[in-house]
Design a protein around this motif. Structure first.
Motif, short mmCIF file in Angstrom:
data_model
loop_
_atom_site.label_atom_id
_atom_site.label_comp_id
_atom_site.label_asym_id
_atom_site.label_seq_id
_atom_site.Cartn_x
_atom_site.Cartn_y
_atom_site.Cartn_z
N THR A 91 -2.89 -4.22 13.77
CA THR A 91 -2.50 -5.14 12.70
C THR A 91 -2.26 -4.35 11.42
O THR A 91 -2.92 -3.35 11.18
N PRO A 110 -7.08 -11.78 5.53
CA PRO A 110 -7.03 -12.71 6.66
C PRO A 110 -5.62 -13.25 6.85
O PRO A 110 -4.96 -13.63 5.88
N TRP A 111 -5.21 -13.28 8.10
CA TRP A 111 -3.81 -13.61 8.41
C TRP A 111 -3.77 -14.45 9.67
O TRP A 111 -4.50 -14.18 10.63
N ILE A 112 -2.95 -15.49 9.67
CA ILE A 112 -2.79 -16.31 10.88
C ILE A 112 -1.32 -16.59 11.13
O ILE A 112 -0.56 -16.85 10.20
N HIS A 113 -0.96 -16.50 12.39
CA HIS A 113 0.38 -16.89 12.82
C HIS A 113 0.21 -17.87 13.96
O HIS A 113 -0.57 -17.64 14.87
N VAL A 114 0.92 -19.00 13.91
CA VAL A 114 0.86 -19.96 15.02
C VAL A 114 2.24 -20.10 15.67
O VAL A 114 2.38 -19.91 16.86
N GLN A 134 -4.65 -6.37 5.92
CA GLN A 134 -6.00 -6.11 5.42
C GLN A 134 -6.61 -7.37 4.83
O GLN A 134 -7.74 -7.36 4.37
N GLU A 171 6.29 -10.95 11.09
CA GLU A 171 5.17 -11.26 12.00
C GLU A 171 5.17 -10.29 13.18
O GLU A 171 4.13 -9.72 13.55
N ILE A 172 6.36 -10.06 13.74
CA ILE A 172 6.46 -9.20 14.91
C ILE A 172 6.12 -7.75 14.57
O ILE A 172 5.38 -7.08 15.30
N SER A 218 2.02 -7.25 13.73
CA SER A 218 0.84 -7.69 14.50
C SER A 218 0.87 -7.44 16.00
O SER A 218 0.24 -8.19 16.74
N PRO A 219 1.58 -6.41 16.50
CA PRO A 219 1.52 -6.27 17.97
C PRO A 219 0.08 -5.93 18.41
O PRO A 219 -0.49 -4.96 17.96
N LEU A 220 -0.46 -6.79 19.27
CA LEU A 220 -1.82 -6.56 19.78
C LEU A 220 -1.93 -5.17 20.39
O LEU A 220 -1.01 -4.76 21.09
N PRO A 221 -2.97 -4.42 20.22
CA PRO A 221 -4.17 -4.75 19.45
C PRO A 221 -4.15 -4.15 18.04
O PRO A 221 -5.19 -3.77 17.52
#
Lengths: 310, 395
Positions: free
Chosen positions: A64, A69-73, A67, A55-56, A59-62
């Motif tokens: 990704t 759809p991806w979600i991390h909570v 390619q 995850e780290i 996905s560091p903003l901004p």
């Protein structure tokens, strides 16, 4: 035949859904596993991922690497989030608010996010029977936070919270058997895999995606940083883990076990331990004890499998 | 103005709340049982089982997973509801913070209940105060009708494109959840008119892949948090408009701060939740004896309605703030602290006397308000009004 092994990965889809440019360590076999799993999942997929290395790094903003759809909570809830995505889409399609379409939902986590902090949410999602896959990328410790032991760390391995010292010889507990725990949920598909066997991993994820209901894939993902091996050796050690039966490859389909890699003569565990910094402190007696346990566990597994000569 | 329907029926408030959720045609309900929230989710499960509500009812293994399922389903574009209380809210608190920052418009009813230990299933506001700073829009309701009406309001405010915030409806456990009250139901047509369908701009779908819940390195984290703060403050017009529209639909007028017999009052009681209704009765009685007293009922807790609150208390000399939660080793109850901050910069500041009352369901009756008012007068005379007091402790 060996050459075929070399060329077979070229048969995988060319499209990268987990792209280069992410920040994984050199030689990370977990990033390789994610890449292969995504190829198997294909474009019509949604990933819910736990906090952790993958995850780290992705996905560091901004930016990704995803390619699809991806979600991390959070850390412990990837399975619950994935089951929520599945429930939401199911309701929306049934009520005519979204066109009907087969979308594969995948939860993903490391061994900590699966076997420790994420176990409850995963057990709940599997028990409720959501149509989803859960992939555990098992690198056998909390590598993201600095190589702390988890319940998936093998016996004897030295980590920063199970260090080998004058009176202790590293991890003092045996690796939690996650695939068995998942199989005990009675779900239609459970498999172990390793990114050192890319075609096998690819095919297992494909099968898992076709299953109606929950499926679980436990993927050993060699971590050169945490295992203290050269970054070019991840694949070699992945193969050795399987060839020594430290990590056997098998499937449980509707409760039926079958080995997907069986060797008439297993390599000794010393072949696997040699060169791994995390095992370097082990005495011959400790190694013999581990060898005994691995042999016994493998025989127990073989006895359950229907496709081997007994 | 639409002619409001006048038919009232006697119904348990929890059942009325779940009927409102049904009328909103939710797609996903995910919850874990905890007293005093149970009647709400039981009734929703029943409605799904009977085919009266077409939704996925996801009976999870913990509140942590309840909120996580909600995060996933609302991210997929589904209208999503959950409910909890107390320990359940504490367990899910981690995800409560995540979903507001991710701008996922979940609606949650909190059947307010005290936090352990000692274990108690009865009402106070300690659970809600624990997640005060979680970035949710938070309201406290006074009675059954208000609870029911505000379910529609919650979804409208949450899902509005200019808002996209989760909304927490706080209703006092047992005092409201388990009481049978006369409730005026909305016709489905009224709901349709008031609450547009949920059409999220961003959703998890393979046709337009996006990354949700990315990792924020130090270079960007502060900017994310400023944006989140601004976004929450910017929901105020959406909130106000949703109340205005509600009045047009059902004839009942609600606002962020409500006053009662406050115009000429030197002393104002300040309350939140079901306290307010009892306080009105107490004020009527005190007025009859010539007491110049009124009430300020705080409905909107986050974003805090600074301007409206300052305006409501601008002529008062004394505020008697009655909190329903503790702040251990702190400056008093959470509402009183908030109000002191809100008024500190003003030129003319009222005296603030703070009582903490009604913990874990201890009954607070009209006479108790009278006692607190009398006691507040003594404290002001003695100059001890800055010290908060826990009302009704048996010593």
């Amino acid at each position: 035949m060996i050459n075929l092994d070399l060329y077979a990965p070229l048969m995988l889809p060319k499209e990268e859904l987990f792209t280069s440019g992410h920040r994984a360590c050199q030689g990370c076999a977990e990033a390789l596993a994610v890449r292969i799993v995504c190829k198997a999942l294909g474009r019509n997929s949604i990933v819910a991922m736990a906090t952790g290395c993958m995850e780290i790094v992705s996905s560091p903003l901004p930016t990704t690497a995803w390619q699809i759809p991806w979600i991390h909570v959070a850390f412990e809830n990837a399975a619950a989030v994935a089951s929520g995505v599945e429930s939401g889409l199911k309701a929306l399609m049934r009520k005519g608010r979204l066109p009907h379409k087969k979308i594969t939902i995948a939860g993903m986590a490391g061994d900590g996010g699966t076997a420790d902090i994420g176990l409850q949410a995963l057990s709940g999602a599997m028990e409720r029977g959501h149509d989803m896959i859960f992939v555990c990328y098992d690198n056998e410790a909390y590598m993201n936070t600095g190589i702390q032991r988890s319940s998936a760390t093998p016996f004897g391995a030295s980590t920063t919270t199970s260090p080998a010292g004058k009176v202790k010889a590293g991890q003092e507990t045996w690796k939690k058997n996650m695939p068995e725990i998942m199989a005990a949920h009675g779900i239609p598909y459970v498999a172990t895999a390793c990114s050192a066997y890319p075609i096998d991993l690819y095919e297992k994820v494909k099968r898992a995606a076709l299953v109606k209901g929950p499926a679980y894939v436990h993927c050993l993902s060699v971590c050169p940083t945490g295992w203290r091996i050269p970054s070019g050796d991840a694949i070699r050690y992945g193969r050795l883990a399987v060839e020594t039966a430290a990590f056997p490859l098998y499937e449980v389909i509707d409760g039926k076990y079958q080995l997907t890699f069986d060797s008439p003569k297993l390599k000794p565990i010393t072949d696997y331990f040699k060169g791994q910094g995390r095992f370097r402190h082990l005495t011959p007696e400790a190694v013999a004890r581990i060898q005994e346990r691995i042999t016994r566990d493998y025989e127990k597994l073989r006895a359950k499998c229907e496709n081997v000569n007994k | 103005m639409t002619e409001p329907s006048r038919k009232k029926i006697g119904v348990e408030v929890s059942i009325a709340v779940s009927e409102a959720v049904k009328q909103c045609d939710v797609d996903v309900v995910s919850a874990y049982p905890i007293t005093p929230q149970t009647h709400i989710v039981e009734h929703l499960a029943e409605l799904v089982a009977q085919g009266e509500l077409d939704a996925e009812f996801v009976p999870v293994e913990s509140e942590h997973s309840a909120m996580s399922v909600c995060a996933g389903s609302v991210a997929a574009g589904a209208r999503t509801f959950t409910s909890t209380a107390s320990q359940g809210l504490a367990l899910m608190a981690e995800i409560v913070y995540c979903v507001s920052a991710m701008r996922l418009p979940i609606v949650m009813v909190v059947a307010n209940r005290s936090l352990s230990s000692p274990l108690s299933i009865w009402n106070d506001h300690s659970d809600a105060m624990m997640v005060r700073d979680s970035g949710w829009i938070q309201v406290f309701v006074e009675n059954g009708q208000e609870s029911y009406d505000h379910i529609f309001w919650c979804f409208r405010v949450a899902e509005d494109e200019k808002s996209l915030h989760p909304v927490m409806l706080n209703m006092d456990g047992f005092i409201l959840t388990h009481t049978i009250e006369p409730i005026e139901y909305w016709e489905d047509e009224m709901v349709k008119k008031y609450l547009p369908p949920f059409q999220p701009k961003f959703r998890l779908h393979p046709e337009h892949p996006l990354t949700m819940g990315a990792f924020g390195p130090p270079e960007i984290f502060t900017e994310c948090k400023k944006a989140q703060d601004q976004a929450l403050i910017a929901t105020m017009p959406v909130i106000e408009k949703a109340w205005e529209e509600m009045e047009k639909i059902c004839g009942r007028k609600y606002s962020a701060v409500e006053t009662y017999r406050a115009e000429d009052a030197k002393t104002l009681l300040v309350t939140m939740g079901s306290f307010s209704e009892t306080a009105r009765v107490a004020i009527d009685e005190m007025r009859e004896t010539g007491e110049e007293i009124g009430l300020v009922s705080l409905r909107l807790w986050r974003p805090f309605p600074f301007e409206k609150f300052r305006n409501a208390v601008k002529n008062a000399e004394n505020l008697i703030v009655i909190d329903r939660a503790m702040v251990f080793g702190g400056p008093g109850g959470p509402v009183a602290s908030e109000i002191r901050s809100a008024l500190y910069s003003g030129k003319k500041r009222p005296r603030i006397v703070n009582f903490i009352a009604g913990l874990a369901g201890r009954d607070v009756q009209p006479d108790d308000f009278y006692q607190m008012v009398q006691h507040a007068k003594t404290k002001i005379k003695d100059g001890t009004e800055d010290e908060y007091e826990i009302y009704g402790v048996r010593e």
